[in-house]
Design an enzyme around this catalytic site. Structure first.
Site, short mmCIF file in Angstrom:
data_model
loop_
_atom_site.label_atom_id
_atom_site.label_comp_id
_atom_site.label_asym_id
_atom_site.label_seq_id
_atom_site.Cartn_x
_atom_site.Cartn_y
_atom_site.Cartn_z
N GLU A 242 0.84 -1.20 0.00
CA GLU A 242 0.00 0.00 0.00
C GLU A 242 0.87 1.24 0.00
OE1 GLU A 242 -2.52 -0.11 3.43
OE2 GLU A 242 -3.66 -1.83 2.70
N LYS A 244 2.22 4.61 1.56
CA LYS A 244 2.30 5.15 2.92
C LYS A 244 2.02 6.64 2.83
CE LYS A 244 4.90 4.71 7.23
NZ LYS A 244 4.66 5.98 7.87
N ARG A 249 -3.47 9.67 11.10
CA ARG A 249 -4.18 8.40 11.15
C ARG A 249 -5.48 8.58 11.93
NH1 ARG A 249 -1.31 2.80 12.67
NH2 ARG A 249 -3.06 1.36 12.43
N ARG A 264 -3.94 8.43 16.61
CA ARG A 264 -2.93 7.39 16.81
C ARG A 264 -2.75 7.07 18.29
NH1 ARG A 264 1.49 5.18 17.84
NH2 ARG A 264 3.40 5.29 16.60
N GLU A 294 -5.84 7.07 6.67
CA GLU A 294 -5.04 8.28 6.85
C GLU A 294 -5.79 9.44 6.20
OE1 GLU A 294 -2.20 7.58 8.49
OE2 GLU A 294 -0.79 9.20 8.08
N PHE A 334 -7.53 2.14 4.97
CA PHE A 334 -6.67 0.97 4.74
C PHE A 334 -6.98 -0.23 5.62
CE2 PHE A 334 -3.72 4.03 7.03
CZ PHE A 334 -3.74 3.40 8.27
N ARG A 409 3.52 -3.92 17.19
CA ARG A 409 4.37 -3.59 16.05
C ARG A 409 5.05 -4.89 15.66
NH1 ARG A 409 6.56 1.14 14.39
NH2 ARG A 409 6.24 2.37 16.26
N LYS A 415 7.16 -1.28 6.86
CA LYS A 415 7.25 -0.02 6.12
C LYS A 415 8.61 0.11 5.45
CE LYS A 415 8.48 2.61 10.23
NZ LYS A 415 8.26 3.76 11.07
P1 ATP Z 1 5.95 7.04 11.18
O1 ATP Z 1 6.50 8.27 11.83
O2 ATP Z 1 6.87 6.38 10.20
O3 ATP Z 1 4.56 7.19 10.65
P2 ATP Z 1 4.96 5.59 13.44
O4 ATP Z 1 5.76 4.99 14.54
O5 ATP Z 1 4.00 6.67 13.78
O6 ATP Z 1 5.98 6.03 12.34
P3 ATP Z 1 4.66 3.31 11.85
O7 ATP Z 1 4.25 2.04 12.47
O8 ATP Z 1 6.06 3.47 11.54
O9 ATP Z 1 4.12 4.47 12.77
O10 ATP Z 1 3.88 3.56 10.54
C1 ATP Z 1 2.51 3.44 10.53
C2 ATP Z 1 1.92 4.78 10.32
O11 ATP Z 1 1.94 5.12 8.96
C3 ATP Z 1 0.48 4.72 10.72
O12 ATP Z 1 0.29 5.12 12.05
C4 ATP Z 1 -0.21 5.64 9.74
O13 ATP Z 1 -0.38 6.91 10.31
C5 ATP Z 1 0.74 5.76 8.58
N1 ATP Z 1 0.25 5.15 7.33
C6 ATP Z 1 0.17 5.77 6.15
N2 ATP Z 1 -0.27 4.97 5.20
C7 ATP Z 1 -0.50 3.77 5.78
C8 ATP Z 1 -0.99 2.52 5.30
N3 ATP Z 1 -1.32 2.33 4.02
N4 ATP Z 1 -1.10 1.50 6.19
C9 ATP Z 1 -0.76 1.67 7.48
N5 ATP Z 1 -0.30 2.83 7.98
C10 ATP Z 1 -0.16 3.87 7.14
#
Ligand code: ATP
Length: 575
Positions: A242, A244, A249, A264, A294, A334, A409, A415
Site C-alpha cells: 500500500e 504510505k 491516522r 494514533r 489516513e 486501509f 508492532r 514499512k
Molecule cells: P511514522 O512516523 O513512520 O509514521 P509511526 O511509529 O507513527 O511512524 P509506523 O508504524 O512506523 O508508525 O507507521 C505506521 C503509520 O503510517 C500509521 O500510524 C499511519 O499513520 C501511517 N500510514 C500511512 N499509510 C499507511 C498505510 N497504508 N497503512 C498503514 N499505515 C499507514
C-alpha cells in the site's frame, strides 16, 4: 476504600525509584481494591478521570486552585501564594495549609466530586468550580489535599504507565503470565479500568470474553521496518503493498448516524474532521463499523496531496470549518476492524480488504488506499519511486494472511521509507526523561539539551539513547523549560534506566522526534546495553518539530527498533 488509604499508596509510589517496587506497591493496592473502586483507582493513579479517549479535562488553573485553597483553609490568597513561592508546588502548599483535618472521604466520593468539577462548564463555571473544589478540600487530611491539588492541575507525576498497570494487575493475581491475556483485552478496548473491573468481577473468564466494541478505540497496529524491497519479499512472499500516506491516522467508529474518531494515541478527534464524518454517514454502507485510514489535505483541482504540515493544521480547536473549505481532506481507508457484528481483527488482510472495499460507496472524500499485490521486489521499487515523487512517504507491505495485530508492532506490516544521504532511514521518537541547563548562550533559556530515551518493552522502562541539544528554536527552548518544570521530579523516575545524570529529572511523559546521522555504540547510554556495558547512541541528533502531542511515552521507538535500525544501516546502500 478510603481515599486517604489510596493517597498513602501514592506516597509510596512517589518515594520509590525502583521499578520492581513500583509493581509490587501497585499489586498490593489492586489486591486491596473492591470491584466497585478498582477502575476509579486506576484512572486516578494515572492522573485521569477516565481513559484519554473520553477526553475529559479538569479545566483547572493554578489561579483557580489558589482561590480554592484560600477558601478551604480560610487564609487570604496572599498567604497561599506565599507558601507556594516557598514550596514551588501547589500540592505541598495544600499539604501545609490544610493540616489535621478529617480522613472520612472515600475513593468513590472523591472521584465523583472531581468528576463534578470537571463537568462544570459554561457561564459562572469558574466560581462553581472553585467552590466545589474548596468544599472537597475542606474535608480532607493534608496528605489527601496534596494529591488532590496535584491531580486537578494534571501534575500527579506518579508516572504509572499502562504496561505497569497490566503487569501489576497480573502480579496482584499471583501470576505474571496473565499479563498477555490482560493485554489482549486492553488492546481491544483501550480502557484499563474496564479490564481491571472485569477481572475483579468475572475473573479471567470475563477478561477472555471482552470483545471489540464500537465506541471503544482499538490500540493501533504498527509497522516494522526493513531496508529493502528484496527483504520485504524474502520475509513475506507474495504480499499486499500500500501507499504510505503522510497525514493523520484516524480510527473511525460508526454506529448509525453516530460517528467518532480517534487519533494514533487514541484521543477523540471527531471535531477535527467534519467532512469525513459527513462522508462516513452516507458512504459507508455498514450500519456499524470500525475502520482506519489516513486523512490528508489534497488539492481538489489537481488531485495533488499536500505535505503533512498542511494536514496538521487541523489540530486546532477553532476555525475548523473554514479550514475544511480551504484545505479539504481526503480519507484513504486501509483497514477494517469491525462490521455489523463481525470482528474483522481476527480475519486475514485479504478478507478485511475485500470487505472494506465493498463497504465504500463511490464518493469524493473516502477511498480505499492504493494497493497492489506482488511477489516481485522490482515492482515494489518502481511503485516506491513513483510514490516518493508524488509526495507519499513510501510504502507499507501487509502480509496477506495475517490478522490485524491490535496494539502491536510486528512483521505483519512492514514499512519502507526513503533514506537520505548521511541520515538514518527513519526518524527516532525519544521520550524526554531529563534535561541539562546548558552553558554559555544556551543558559539563558534554562534548557540546553534534553536527555532522550527509548522504550524497552521487556522491562517496561526507558533507556537513554541520546542527548538532544539542537533543532529547537530559542522560543521552543523557553517553552520546553516551562513544560518540563511542570513534570520535574526529585530523583530519577523508577522506570528510567540511565548512567547519565541530567541537571533535572522529569517524569517520562513527552516524546520528541529526532533525526541523526547514524546509530553508534556508546558506554554513556543504556539502550541495548551489552555485558560490557556498551549501549547504543544517536550520532549528531537534532530535533525535528516540537513535542509530539500524538504520542504517549510508550510510543517512543523501542530498544529493539534501535538495534534493528543499527543493524540495517550496515546493509543500506545510501544514495
Ligand atoms: P511514522 O512516523 O513512520 O509514521 P509511526 O511509529 O507513527 O511512524 P509506523 O508504524 O512506523 O508508525 O507507521 C505506521 C503509520 O503510517 C500509521 O500510524 C499511519 O499513520 C501511517 N500510514 C500511512 N499509510 C499507511 C498505510 N497504508 N497503512 C498503514 N499505515 C499507514
Amino acid at each position: 476504600m478510603k481515599f486517604a488509604r489510596l493517597t498513602g499508596y501514592f506516597e509510596e509510589l512517589e518515594a520509590t525509584s525502583k521499578r520492581l517496587e513500583m509493581f509490587e506497591i501497585l499489586a498490593r493496592l489492586f489486591n486491596e481494591a473492591s470491584a466497585k473502586d478498582i477502575d476509579k483507582i486506576i484512572y486516578l493513579s494515572q492522573g485521569q478521570l477516565l481513559p484519554p479517549f473520553k477526553n475529559i479535562e479538569m479545566g483547572m488553573s493554578e489561579k483557580l486552585l489558589i482561590k480554592a485553597l484560600s477558601d478551604a483553609s480560610q487564609s487570604p490568597t496572599k498567604k497561599v501564594e506565599e507558601v507556594f513561592r516557598k514550596t514551588g508546588d501547589l500540592g505541598e502548599t495544600a499539604e501545609e495549609l490544610l493540616k489535621n483535618r478529617g480522613e472520612g472521604l472515600s475513593v468513590g466520593k472523591a472521584y465523583d466530586e472531581l468528576t463534578d468539577i470537571a463537568h462544570t462548564g459554561g457561564t459562572g463555571s469558574v466560581e462553581k468550580k472553585i467552590s466545589l473544589l474548596s468544599n472537597l478540600l475542606r474535608g480532607t487530611s493534608s496528605n489527601e489535599a496534596k494529591y488532590i491539588a496535584r491531580f486537578v492541575l494534571g501534575r500527579l507525576r506518579l508516572g504509572v504507565g499502562d504496561p505497569t498497570v497490566l503487569e501489576a494487575l497480573a502480579l496482584s493475581k499471583g501470576d505474571r503470565g496473565l499479563r498477555q491475556e490482560l493485554e489482549r483485552a486492553y488492546n481491544l478496548c483501550s480502557d484499563l479500568g474496564l479490564v481491571a473491573k472485569t477481572l475483579l468481577e468475572k475473573n479471567m473468564e470475563g477478561v477472555r470474553k471482552l470483545r471489540i466494541q464500537v465506541g471503544y478505540p482499538v490500540r493501533m497496529a504498527l509497522c516494522e521496518r526493513v531496508p529493502s524491497s528484496e527483504e520485504i519479499i524474502e520475509k513475506m512472499g507474495k504480499t499486499a503493498v500500500e501507499a504510505k500516506y503522510d497525514g493523520l491516522r484516524i480510527q473511525i467508529h460508526k454506529d448509525g448516524n453516530n460517528v467518532d474518531m480517534f487519533s494514533r494515541n487514541l484521543e477523540r478527534t471527531t471535531h477535527m474532521f467534519p467532512e469525513i464524518t459527513a462522508a462516513v454517514k452516507t458512504h459507508i454502507t455498514a450500519k456499524k463499523a470500525i475502520l482506519e485510514g489516513e486523512a490528508l489535505a489534497y488539492n481538489e483541482t489537481t488531485g495533488e496531496l499536500f505535505p503533512f504540515q498542511i494536514t496538521m493544521q487541523r489540530k486546532r480547536k477553532h476555525g475548523i470549518s473554514e479550514l475544511a473549505k480551504e484545505y479539504p481532506l481526503k480519507f484513504f481507508a486501509f483497514e477494517l476492524l469491525y462490521a455489523d457484528n463481525e470482528d474483522y481483527t481476527e480475519k486475514s488482510y485479504a478478507e478485511r480488504r475485500a470487505k472494506l472495499e465493498s463497504l465504500i460507496k463511490k464518493n469524493p472524500v473516502i477511498e480505499p488506499a492504493e494497493m497492489f499485490i506482488t511477489d516481485n521486489p522490482k515492482k515494489i521499487n518502481e511503485y516506491f519511486d513513483e510514490a516518493i515523487e508524488r509526495g507519499l512517504e513510501g510504502v507499507v507491505a501487509k502480509r496477506l494472511d495475517a490478522p490485524y495485530s491490535a496494539g502491536a508492532r510486528n512483521f505483519n506490516w512492514i514499512k519502507l521509507k526513503r533514506s537520505y544521504r548521511g541520515e538514518l532511514a527513519d526518524t527516532i521518537d525519544v521520550c524526554i526523561v531529563g534535561y541539562f541547563r546548558g552553558r554559555g548562550a544556551r543558559a539563558k533559556f534554562g534548557v540546553g539539551a534534553l536527555l532522550g530515551a527509548v522504550y524497552d518493552e521487556k522491562t517496561d522502562s526507558f533507556k537513554t539513547v541520546s542527548k538532544v541539544g539542537s533543532g529547537f528554536t530559542e522560543d521552543e527552548f523557553s517553552e520546553l523549560k516551562k513544560i518540563l518544570d511542570g513534570i520535574a521530579i526529585k530523583h530519577k523516575h523508577p522506570r528510567v534506566d540511565s548512567v547519565i545524570e541530567p541537571d533535572v529529572w522529569v517524569e517520562p511523559r513527552y516524546v520528541v522526534t529526532v533525526t541523526a546521522d547514524e546509530i553508534t555504540r556508546s558506554p554513556l547510554h543504556t539502550a541495548g546495553k551489552d555485558r560490557e556495558g556498551i549501549g547504543y547512541a544517536l550520532r549528531f541528533p537534532r530535533a525535528v518539530g516540537f513535542i509530539r502531542t500524538d504520542k504517549k511515552p510508550e510510543d517512543a521507538n523501542s530498544v529493539k527498533e534501535i538495534i534493528e535500525i543499527s543493524n540495517q544501516q550496515k546493509k543500506v546502500k545510501v544514495g
